[in-house]
Design a protein around this motif. Structure first.
Motif, PDB file in Angstrom:
ATOM      1  N   PHE A 102      -3.541  -6.619  10.150  1.00 39.10           N
ATOM      2  CA  PHE A 102      -4.520  -5.536  10.072  1.00 39.10           C
ATOM      3  C   PHE A 102      -5.222  -5.551   8.736  1.00 39.10           C
ATOM      4  O   PHE A 102      -4.655  -5.184   7.724  1.00 39.10           O
ATOM      5  CB  PHE A 102      -3.835  -4.181  10.265  1.00 39.10           C
ATOM      6  CG  PHE A 102      -3.440  -3.910  11.671  1.00 39.10           C
ATOM      7  CD1 PHE A 102      -3.329  -4.938  12.594  1.00 39.10           C
ATOM      8  CD2 PHE A 102      -3.173  -2.625  12.094  1.00 39.10           C
ATOM      9  CE1 PHE A 102      -2.959  -4.688  13.901  1.00 39.10           C
ATOM     10  CE2 PHE A 102      -2.801  -2.367  13.400  1.00 39.10           C
ATOM     11  CZ  PHE A 102      -2.694  -3.401  14.297  1.00 39.10           C
ATOM     12  N   GLU A 115       2.092   0.274  11.940  1.00 42.24           N
ATOM     13  CA  GLU A 115       0.650   0.003  12.049  1.00 42.24           C
ATOM     14  C   GLU A 115      -0.085   1.250  12.522  1.00 42.24           C
ATOM     15  O   GLU A 115      -1.171   1.552  12.051  1.00 42.24           O
ATOM     16  CB  GLU A 115       0.365  -1.135  13.035  1.00 42.24           C
ATOM     17  CG  GLU A 115       0.861  -2.490  12.603  1.00 42.24           C
ATOM     18  CD  GLU A 115       2.275  -2.728  13.061  1.00 42.24           C
ATOM     19  OE1 GLU A 115       2.914  -1.773  13.566  1.00 42.24           O
ATOM     20  OE2 GLU A 115       2.754  -3.862  12.911  1.00 42.24           O
ATOM     21  N   PHE A 132      -7.912  -4.043   6.207  1.00 43.40           N
ATOM     22  CA  PHE A 132      -8.709  -2.848   5.911  1.00 43.40           C
ATOM     23  C   PHE A 132      -9.915  -3.233   5.057  1.00 43.40           C
ATOM     24  O   PHE A 132     -10.658  -2.369   4.641  1.00 43.40           O
ATOM     25  CB  PHE A 132      -7.868  -1.801   5.179  1.00 43.40           C
ATOM     26  CG  PHE A 132      -7.052  -0.945   6.083  1.00 43.40           C
ATOM     27  CD1 PHE A 132      -6.794  -1.341   7.387  1.00 43.40           C
ATOM     28  CD2 PHE A 132      -6.542   0.258   5.643  1.00 43.40           C
ATOM     29  CE1 PHE A 132      -6.035  -0.545   8.230  1.00 43.40           C
ATOM     30  CE2 PHE A 132      -5.785   1.058   6.486  1.00 43.40           C
ATOM     31  CZ  PHE A 132      -5.525   0.662   7.771  1.00 43.40           C
ATOM     32  N   PHE A 167      -2.546   6.566   3.959  1.00 39.79           N
ATOM     33  CA  PHE A 167      -3.867   6.152   3.556  1.00 39.79           C
ATOM     34  C   PHE A 167      -4.775   7.344   3.268  1.00 39.79           C
ATOM     35  O   PHE A 167      -5.801   7.205   2.628  1.00 39.79           O
ATOM     36  CB  PHE A 167      -4.456   5.285   4.658  1.00 39.79           C
ATOM     37  CG  PHE A 167      -5.330   4.253   4.124  1.00 39.79           C
ATOM     38  CD1 PHE A 167      -4.775   3.138   3.532  1.00 39.79           C
ATOM     39  CD2 PHE A 167      -6.687   4.389   4.144  1.00 39.79           C
ATOM     40  CE1 PHE A 167      -5.580   2.184   2.968  1.00 39.79           C
ATOM     41  CE2 PHE A 167      -7.491   3.433   3.586  1.00 39.79           C
ATOM     42  CZ  PHE A 167      -6.937   2.330   3.007  1.00 39.79           C
ATOM     43  N   ALA A 176      -2.885  -4.945   4.628  1.00 35.20           N
ATOM     44  CA  ALA A 176      -4.025  -4.032   4.722  1.00 35.20           C
ATOM     45  C   ALA A 176      -4.492  -3.624   3.329  1.00 35.20           C
ATOM     46  O   ALA A 176      -5.695  -3.633   3.032  1.00 35.20           O
ATOM     47  CB  ALA A 176      -3.644  -2.797   5.542  1.00 35.20           C
ATOM     48  N   VAL A 203       2.737   4.652   4.981  1.00 33.31           N
ATOM     49  CA  VAL A 203       1.746   4.282   3.987  1.00 33.31           C
ATOM     50  C   VAL A 203       0.594   5.251   4.187  1.00 33.31           C
ATOM     51  O   VAL A 203      -0.217   5.094   5.086  1.00 33.31           O
ATOM     52  CB  VAL A 203       1.307   2.828   4.158  1.00 33.31           C
ATOM     53  CG1 VAL A 203       0.152   2.525   3.247  1.00 33.31           C
ATOM     54  CG2 VAL A 203       2.462   1.913   3.860  1.00 33.31           C
ATOM     55  N   GLY A 226       1.766  -6.417   7.420  1.00 39.39           N
ATOM     56  CA  GLY A 226       1.670  -4.984   7.691  1.00 39.39           C
ATOM     57  C   GLY A 226       0.820  -4.249   6.679  1.00 39.39           C
ATOM     58  O   GLY A 226      -0.286  -4.662   6.358  1.00 39.39           O
ATOM     59  N   SER A 227       1.380  -3.149   6.153  1.00 38.94           N
ATOM     60  CA  SER A 227       0.599  -2.300   5.272  1.00 38.94           C
ATOM     61  C   SER A 227       0.231  -3.023   3.980  1.00 38.94           C
ATOM     62  O   SER A 227      -0.826  -2.789   3.413  1.00 38.94           O
ATOM     63  CB  SER A 227       1.370  -1.025   4.960  1.00 38.94           C
ATOM     64  OG  SER A 227       2.718  -1.314   4.712  1.00 38.94           O
ATOM     65  N   LEU A 248      -0.549   3.735   9.769  1.00 39.52           N
ATOM     66  CA  LEU A 248      -1.603   3.243   8.889  1.00 39.52           C
ATOM     67  C   LEU A 248      -2.973   3.609   9.458  1.00 39.52           C
ATOM     68  O   LEU A 248      -3.848   4.108   8.758  1.00 39.52           O
ATOM     69  CB  LEU A 248      -1.454   1.725   8.786  1.00 39.52           C
ATOM     70  CG  LEU A 248      -2.077   0.996   7.621  1.00 39.52           C
ATOM     71  CD1 LEU A 248      -1.439   1.458   6.337  1.00 39.52           C
ATOM     72  CD2 LEU A 248      -1.860  -0.500   7.788  1.00 39.52           C
TER      73      LEU A 248
END
Lengths: 334, 290
Positions: free
Chosen positions: A53, B96, A55, B40, A112, B38, A108-109, B99
């Motif tokens: 993923f 995910e 961003f 955001f 991103a 996480v 994962g995060s 997120l």
């Protein structure tokens, strides 16, 4: 084979629409929807099929856009040649970011966040250095001719966008049926298992980010050709990253038609609200954000997987009532 | 260029900014450490808090520091509700999804602010905005000194809460072993929402200390998201001491970067650190658990 036929039918249908209407609004709507579908499909290659993923896909978009503009302005290259360079440059940035992040196993995060940080670094660089025109941006002079990839009629841009989308769809169809695509999906679903059967996750993910970056770069080049202008905020700001990701997720990640469907639905939504409430800054994005939250909450497979998601909810209820332990960690399979 | 008289004020300024960064990052690291979320939307939530402080000052004339008892509980309530009503439902147990949902929330918050307040940058006027205090060769703005002290006090309160109270014990238990905590009778959903609420309450405090020397616009949170994540990653995800030290460090790096490279390019230092830490030491300086 069926995918090829479907893509052909899609292209013919869009062409049919384009040549039956002379309404400028309709043509612009179709063009911008196709453009959004291109960005979404680019994100889908890495995010949907690769499970990575990003961003910060604006990183590739902005690279493509700036190379497209600079190649024409500074080096006087032909627009079509510039397009090839723009796609190559965006793919190379993809290779660079991919080599760094995948080498160190970021997933994962973390992935991103690091893509977002890279996009931000490029935005700051674009503001700070000279050859990008700094914060003022770059203007590409208007010289309408097909050889120059600037079209007098809206239909020309529509055909160009359609061409990009068809290439993106063909690439995605190839991902569905090729050995590379199968490996990519294996890495997405279970990286360790894929490695155990001899797949090289690093190389596969690298290939995916290069393809994804290249497509996104084409999107950036298209933007420059249509609007004849680019600045650091448009190029590397978060709006483009968000647009690509939301359309792909709303339509359905890892599918052939999901991103196209997502782009269409979002643009219809945006147009409808614009007609209802007028041009309010921010309204579009409020809708995008809300739709994103709703889709992730209620239809995690996107619109194109809506049927399965709904069946799942009811299927899960009966399964849950049958299970008595309740201690087992409730990991949901896709 | 490298004389003490130039460097000292710059470092001091960086420390005062860094303390507020640390407060923002503490909220983020709490949310990550417990919920493994996480978040955001952290930057956007800070933006909401800043607007709250701004509205209270301009419409009701409430001083930002006196607004603390209003904004902090308000942000706590917002966080509690967001976690319980939106994020918890959307996650389906997958990182995910969280997120994406928090990204969606941040888009919604930022653009609602854009619709409500336009993209103008706003500041507040207080009697002490321009007051400076001399420390050695440095002149430091009074609001920045108060922010520094306030951020440290708020961090101490947070640490005390997590270390010494029953709620803190429940939070740590859930962070370590969710199923075990549930079996011991801890209401896990409630602890999750409390953690998210406390995380956002930190932002409320940060906003009150920040605004007298800062500004607010709908995009202001975007800058803080990456800075806060940099600090959290640098200090080690879930490490409170790491967030504090990391915050101060990043504040100094930003200040010195601005001194040597200029305002816009100076920020690159932060992102360079972020990318480098993620790549080479993802567990952070203090983090044992990666």
């Amino acid at each position: 084979m069926r995918d090829a036929a479907a893509i052909l039918a899609f292209a013919l249908a869009v062409l049919g629409l384009a040549f039956t209407t002379d309404s400028g609004v309709a043509l612009t709507f179709l063009t911008m929807t196709l453009y959004a579908a291109l960005l979404a499909q680019a994100w889908n290659v890495l995010g949907g099929f690769g499970g990575q993923f990003s961003f910060g896909h604006a990183l590739f978009f902005g690279t493509g856009a700036y190379v497209q503009a600079i190649a024409q302005l500074t080096f006087g290259l032909n627009a079509w040649l510039a397009l090839a360079l723009a796609v190559a440059a965006a793919a190379m940035v993809g290779a660079l970011v991919g080599a760094l992040t995948f080498r160190y196993g970021l997933r994962g995060s973390y992935f991103a966040l690091v893509t977002l940080a890279f996009a931000e670094v490029f935005r700051i660089l674009a503001v700070s250095v000279d050859f990008t025109g700094g914060g003022v941006g770059l203007m590409v002079p208007l010289r309408e001719s097909a050889a120059n990839m600037q079209f007098g009629s809206r239909r020309g841009y529509l055909m160009l966008a359609l061409g990009f989308v068809v290439v993106a769809l063909a690439l995605t169809a190839w991902l569905r049926h090729s050995r590379f695509g199968a490996r990519l999906q294996a890495v997405r679903d279970n990286e360790d298992a894929a490695r155990a059967v001899g797949v090289d996750p690093f190389g596969i993910k690298l290939g995916a980010i290069v393809l994804s970056g290249g497509l996104m770069g084409a999107g950036g080049a298209f933007y420059v050709q249509v609007f004849q202008y680019i600045d650091p905020g448009i190029a590397f700001g978060p709006a483009t990253s968000v647009e690509a990701l939301v359309a792909a997720i709303v339509g359905g990640m890892g599918t052939l038609w999901g991103p196209v469907l997502g782009a269409l639905v979002l643009h219809v939504l945006a147009e409808t609200t614009r007609n209802l409430f007028g041009q309010l800054p921010g309204l579009n994005m409020v809708i995008y954000g809300t739709v994103l939250v709703l889709i992730v909450t209620f239809l995690p497979r996107g619109l194109s997987g809506a049927g399965r998601s709904v069946r799942d909810v009811f299927g899960k209820r009966t399964a849950a009532s049958a299970s008595t332990t309740g201690i087992a960690p409730g990991r949901r399979d896709d | 260029m490298l004389s003490f008289d130039v460097l000292f004020p710059s470092v001091l300024n960086g420390l005062t900014t860094g303390a507020v960064y640390a407060l923002v990052a503490l909220g983020l690291t709490l949310i990550y450490g417990v919920l493994h979320i996480v978040n955001f939307a952290h930057g956007a939530a800070l933006m909401v808090a800043l607007y709250a402080v701004w509205l209270l000052k301009t419409h009701l004339g409430i001083d930002p520091y006196l607004a603390l008892p209003i904004v902090v509980p308000g942000m706590f309530a917002l966080g509690y509700l967001l976690q319980r009503v939106v994020i918890n439902r959307a996650s389906h147990g997958k990182d995910e999804n969280i997120l994406l949902v928090t990204l969606g929330l941040s888009i919604v918050m930022e653009n609602l602010a854009l619709m409500a307040f336009k993209s103008d940058t706003r500041t507040i006027d207080t009697p002490y905005t321009l007051t400076t205090v001399a420390i050695g060769p440095a002149m430091i703005a009074l609001p920045k000194l108060i922010a520094f002290a306030g951020a440290l006090v708020a961090s101490a309160v947070l640490l005390w809460t997590v270390r010494r109270t029953d709620l803190g014990r429940a939070i740590r238990a859930v962070a370590k072993e969710k199923q075990g905590a549930r079996l011991m009778g801890i209401d896990v959903d409630h602890v999750y929402a409390m953690s998210f609420g406390i995380g956002l309450a930190c932002l409320g405090a940060a906003a009150c200390f920040l605004l007298p020397a800062y500004y607010v616009n709908p995009q202001v949170g975007g800058g803080f998201v990456l800075v806060a994540f940099t600090i959290v990653v640098l200090g080690g995800m879930g490490s409170f001491a790491g967030a504090l030290v990391g915050g101060l460090l990043i504040g100094v790096v930003e200040s010195l970067g601005g001194l040597f490279l200029g305002e816009s390019l100076g920020q690159i230092g932060i992102f360079a650190i972020f990318i480098a830490v993620l790549l080479f030491r993802p567990q952070g300086l203090f983090g044992a658990r990666a």
